[in-house]
Scaffold this motif. Structure first.
Motif, PDB file in Angstrom:
ATOM      1  N   SER A 137       0.917  -1.213  -0.162  1.00 22.74           N
ATOM      2  CA  SER A 137      -0.099  -0.113  -0.065  1.00 22.74           C
ATOM      3  C   SER A 137       0.997   1.284   0.073  1.00 22.74           C
TER       4      SER A 137
ATOM      5  N   ARG B 176      -1.626   4.638   3.713  1.00 21.33           N
ATOM      6  CA  ARG B 176      -2.668   3.439   3.792  1.00 21.33           C
ATOM      7  C   ARG B 176      -2.061   2.286   4.344  1.00 21.33           C
TER       8      ARG B 176
ATOM      9  N   GLU C 217      -5.350  -1.617   4.739  1.00 18.17           N
ATOM     10  CA  GLU C 217      -5.908  -1.823   3.399  1.00 18.17           C
ATOM     11  C   GLU C 217      -5.901  -3.569   3.143  1.00 18.17           C
TER      12      GLU C 217
END
Length: 197
Positions: free
Chosen positions: A179, A183, A187
């Motif tokens: 990611s 993030r 995720e």
């Protein structure tokens, strides 16, 4: 939920550049997935496509059947301006839940998290409806909760399984390892195949 996240709402967000989810490029997990696809004729749908960097990348890499859908017209116009040879009839200014067609692959990138959570079960059902036998849904889902009221709306792996399990076999559903930094660890990379395929 009082806010109606309709076409006018999203059009205004784009016109005012209130697009904090937009990282300005394709994200590494999706790029890596696309790079291992060999069949350039796959019918691919990117719903709630936003500025559609994923579609731009696929198009530039020889994929000929990429379709994008959004209720807001502004992001579709931006894609057309950036990629003038992207087929106009593949730009679908339409509500995802009213789409028709049969696709081999649906790509999820910040659309699911933008929907009112009440629509999540319907999203999973509609994806299955739009996919051909052996069709797949893949993409990224937030594995976190957000302090502010959404969108975006967060969630968890366990919650998502409840929505998708009635329609799909899970091939992958794990924390994305590549990611973008903001993030990282938040995720899930998900790849599922339509049941009965």
């Amino acid at each position: 939920m009082s806010q109606d996240f309709n076409a006018a709402y999203w059009q205004q967000r784009y016109q005012q550049n209130q697009t904090g989810w937009d990282v300005g490029a394709i994200t590494p997990p999706l790029k890596e997935y696309f790079d291992q696809l060999e069949n350039k004729a796959l019918r691919i749908l990117i719903p709630g496509c936003g500025n559609a960097y994923e579609a731009e990348y696929l198009h530039q890499n020889g994929f000929t059947n990429v379709y994008v859908a959004d209720v807001a017209e502004a992001p579709l116009q931006r894609l057309q301006a950036r990629v003038p040879d992207f087929p106009r009839h593949h730009l679908l200014h339409q509500d995802f839940f009213l789409l028709q067609g049969a696709f081999d692959l649906i790509v999820e990138q910040t659309f699911f998290c933008a929907l009112n959570p009440d629509l999540r079960a319907g999203y999973a059902r509609k994806c299955a409806e739009l996919l051909q036998p052996n069709g797949k849904l893949m993409g990224l889902l937030f594995d976190t909760t957000f302090e502010k009221e959404g969108p975006p709306f967060g969630g968890s792996r366990e919650e998502y399984r409840l929505y998708f399990a009635p329609y799909f076999d899970f091939l992958h559903c794990e924390t994305a390892t590549n990611s973008i930094p903001p993030r990282q660890g938040k995720e899930l990379f998900m790849e599922v195949r339509k049941l009965g395929s």
